[in-house]
Design a protein around this motif. Structure first.
Motif, PDB file in Angstrom:
ATOM      1  N   ALA A 249     -28.726 -27.785   1.977  1.00  0.00           N
ATOM      2  CA  ALA A 249     -27.177 -27.332   3.113  1.00  0.00           C
ATOM      3  C   ALA A 249     -26.497 -26.448   2.314  1.00  0.00           C
ATOM      4  CB  ALA A 249     -26.861 -28.772   3.801  1.00  0.00           C
ATOM      5  N   HIS A 250     -25.954 -27.081   1.549  1.00  0.00           N
ATOM      6  CA  HIS A 250     -24.870 -26.106   1.159  1.00  0.00           C
ATOM      7  C   HIS A 250     -25.412 -25.031   0.919  1.00  0.00           C
ATOM      8  CE1 HIS A 250     -21.711 -28.830   1.568  1.00  0.00           C
ATOM      9  NE2 HIS A 250     -21.971 -29.862   1.287  1.00  0.00           N
ATOM     10  N   GLN A 251     -26.366 -25.452   0.215  1.00  0.00           N
ATOM     11  CA  GLN A 251     -26.926 -23.179  -0.240  1.00  0.00           C
ATOM     12  C   GLN A 251     -27.859 -22.702   0.330  1.00  0.00           C
ATOM     13  OE1 GLN A 251     -30.568 -23.972  -2.027  1.00  0.00           O
ATOM     14  NE2 GLN A 251     -31.157 -21.527  -2.835  1.00  0.00           N
ATOM     15  N   LEU A 252     -27.883 -22.766   1.886  1.00  0.00           N
ATOM     16  CA  LEU A 252     -27.696 -21.789   2.920  1.00  0.00           C
ATOM     17  C   LEU A 252     -26.469 -21.598   3.734  1.00  0.00           C
ATOM     18  CD1 LEU A 252     -30.627 -24.562   5.217  1.00  0.00           C
ATOM     19  CD2 LEU A 252     -31.317 -22.180   3.968  1.00  0.00           C
ATOM     20  N   LEU A 253     -25.812 -22.013   3.760  1.00  0.00           N
ATOM     21  CA  LEU A 253     -24.529 -21.771   3.916  1.00  0.00           C
ATOM     22  C   LEU A 253     -23.387 -21.181   3.563  1.00  0.00           C
ATOM     23  CD1 LEU A 253     -22.547 -25.569   5.572  1.00  0.00           C
ATOM     24  CD2 LEU A 253     -23.079 -23.392   6.645  1.00  0.00           C
ATOM     25  N   SER A 254     -23.693 -21.161   1.888  1.00  0.00           N
ATOM     26  CA  SER A 254     -22.720 -20.387   0.861  1.00  0.00           C
ATOM     27  C   SER A 254     -23.549 -18.872   0.907  1.00  0.00           C
ATOM     28  CB  SER A 254     -23.279 -20.691  -0.432  1.00  0.00           C
ATOM     29  OG  SER A 254     -25.232 -19.923  -0.738  1.00  0.00           O
ATOM     30  N   LYS A 255     -24.226 -18.341   2.036  1.00  0.00           N
ATOM     31  CA  LYS A 255     -24.601 -16.810   2.021  1.00  0.00           C
ATOM     32  C   LYS A 255     -23.706 -16.582   3.235  1.00  0.00           C
ATOM     33  CE  LYS A 255     -27.611 -16.784  -0.621  1.00  0.00           C
ATOM     34  NZ  LYS A 255     -27.524 -16.226  -2.314  1.00  0.00           N
ATOM     35  N   PHE A 256     -23.011 -17.298   3.526  1.00  0.00           N
ATOM     36  CA  PHE A 256     -22.269 -16.850   5.377  1.00  0.00           C
ATOM     37  C   PHE A 256     -20.861 -16.907   4.955  1.00  0.00           C
ATOM     38  CE2 PHE A 256     -26.511 -17.657   6.401  1.00  0.00           C
ATOM     39  CZ  PHE A 256     -26.385 -16.755   7.394  1.00  0.00           C
ATOM     40  N   ASN A 257     -20.107 -16.261   4.864  1.00  0.00           N
ATOM     41  CA  ASN A 257     -18.402 -16.342   4.524  1.00  0.00           C
ATOM     42  C   ASN A 257     -18.171 -17.424   5.107  1.00  0.00           C
ATOM     43  OD1 ASN A 257     -17.798 -14.920   6.591  1.00  0.00           O
ATOM     44  ND2 ASN A 257     -16.880 -12.519   6.068  1.00  0.00           N
ATOM     45  N   TRP A 258     -18.344 -18.122   6.492  1.00  0.00           N
ATOM     46  CA  TRP A 258     -17.860 -18.750   7.333  1.00  0.00           C
ATOM     47  C   TRP A 258     -18.220 -19.713   7.190  1.00  0.00           C
ATOM     48  CZ3 TRP A 258     -21.882 -20.162   9.814  1.00  0.00           C
ATOM     49  CH2 TRP A 258     -22.746 -19.647  10.331  1.00  0.00           C
ATOM     50  N   GLY A 259     -19.376 -20.392   6.002  1.00  0.00           N
ATOM     51  CA  GLY A 259     -20.426 -21.490   5.937  1.00  0.00           C
ATOM     52  C   GLY A 259     -19.843 -22.484   5.800  1.00  0.00           C
ATOM     53  N   HIS A 260     -18.601 -22.776   4.762  1.00  0.00           N
ATOM     54  CA  HIS A 260     -17.730 -23.417   4.008  1.00  0.00           C
ATOM     55  C   HIS A 260     -16.833 -23.833   5.722  1.00  0.00           C
ATOM     56  CE1 HIS A 260     -13.894 -21.358   4.306  1.00  0.00           C
ATOM     57  NE2 HIS A 260     -14.711 -21.068   4.550  1.00  0.00           N
ATOM     58  N   THR A 261     -16.571 -23.151   6.285  1.00  0.00           N
ATOM     59  CA  THR A 261     -15.868 -23.395   7.677  1.00  0.00           C
ATOM     60  C   THR A 261     -16.883 -24.755   8.567  1.00  0.00           C
ATOM     61  OG1 THR A 261     -14.185 -21.819   7.635  1.00  0.00           O
ATOM     62  CG2 THR A 261     -14.537 -23.036   9.316  1.00  0.00           C
ATOM     63  N   PHE A 262     -17.419 -24.400   8.216  1.00  0.00           N
ATOM     64  CA  PHE A 262     -18.663 -25.525   8.979  1.00  0.00           C
ATOM     65  C   PHE A 262     -19.163 -26.292   8.439  1.00  0.00           C
ATOM     66  CE2 PHE A 262     -23.288 -27.158   9.759  1.00  0.00           C
ATOM     67  CZ  PHE A 262     -23.719 -27.755  10.688  1.00  0.00           C
TER      68      PHE A 262
END
Length: 167
Positions: A120-133
């Motif tokens: 999940a973290h790997q998928l979100l890491s490709k987006f600058n707002w992924g950490h926000t989710f």
């Protein structure tokens, strides 16, 4: 857990989170779904729970426009349909809206619930707002990943002060 996306190309290609996952080899683009995959379907009758990881080895996100979602999901997809429990969007377009997730948010939320937190973290890491989710939903995701029954979701939401319209 294998990640797949079925893309309908209904939105701006530059903002397509599914295409970015494919570009970085984090998801495979498919033209049809297989019977053994979990289909993320916001209109499904059953909610995704941790034990669903035992019935499938892949998860498929359907990438379509929210404006066309109702018609898109009237199509029959092979697979095991599951909706996500309520989560808050972290993307800039639908920030903080309940359930208005991008494809990557939906897949990341699903794989987290299924027990694949690192993915999940790997998928979100490709987006600058992924950490926000993740930051908006960290506690919910942890709690959802422990649930055994769908009936446990409404009391959990009440604890968080989340009001949801029941279908």
């Amino acid at each position: 857990m294998n990640v797949q996306v079925l893309m309908f190309r209904q939105d701006d290609p530059k903002k397509c989170t599914a295409a970015k996952l494919v570009k970085f080899n984090l998801a495979k683009s498919v033209t049809r779904t297989n019977p053994g995959t979990i289909i993320l379907d916001p209109f499904a009758k059953q909610t995704l729970l941790r034990h669903d990881s035992k019935i499938a080895d892949s998860i498929t996100g359907i990438d379509c426009s929210w404006n066309l979602a109702e018609n898109t999901f009237t199509k029959r997809f092979g697979g095991i349909p599951r909706k996500l429990p309520p989560l808050l969007a972290g993307n800039p377009v639908n920030y903080s809206k309940l359930g208005k997730l991008t494809t990557v948010e939906a897949i990341a939320g699903a794989v987290f619930i299924l027990g694949y937190e690192d993915l999940a973290h790997q998928l979100l890491s490709k987006f600058n707002w992924g950490h926000t989710f993740y930051e908006l939903n960290a506690d919910l995701l942890q709690d959802y990943s422990k649930l055994e029954l769908e009936e446990q979701i409404p009391p959990l939401l009440a604890e968080y002060g989340i009001v949801q319209n029941i279908d």
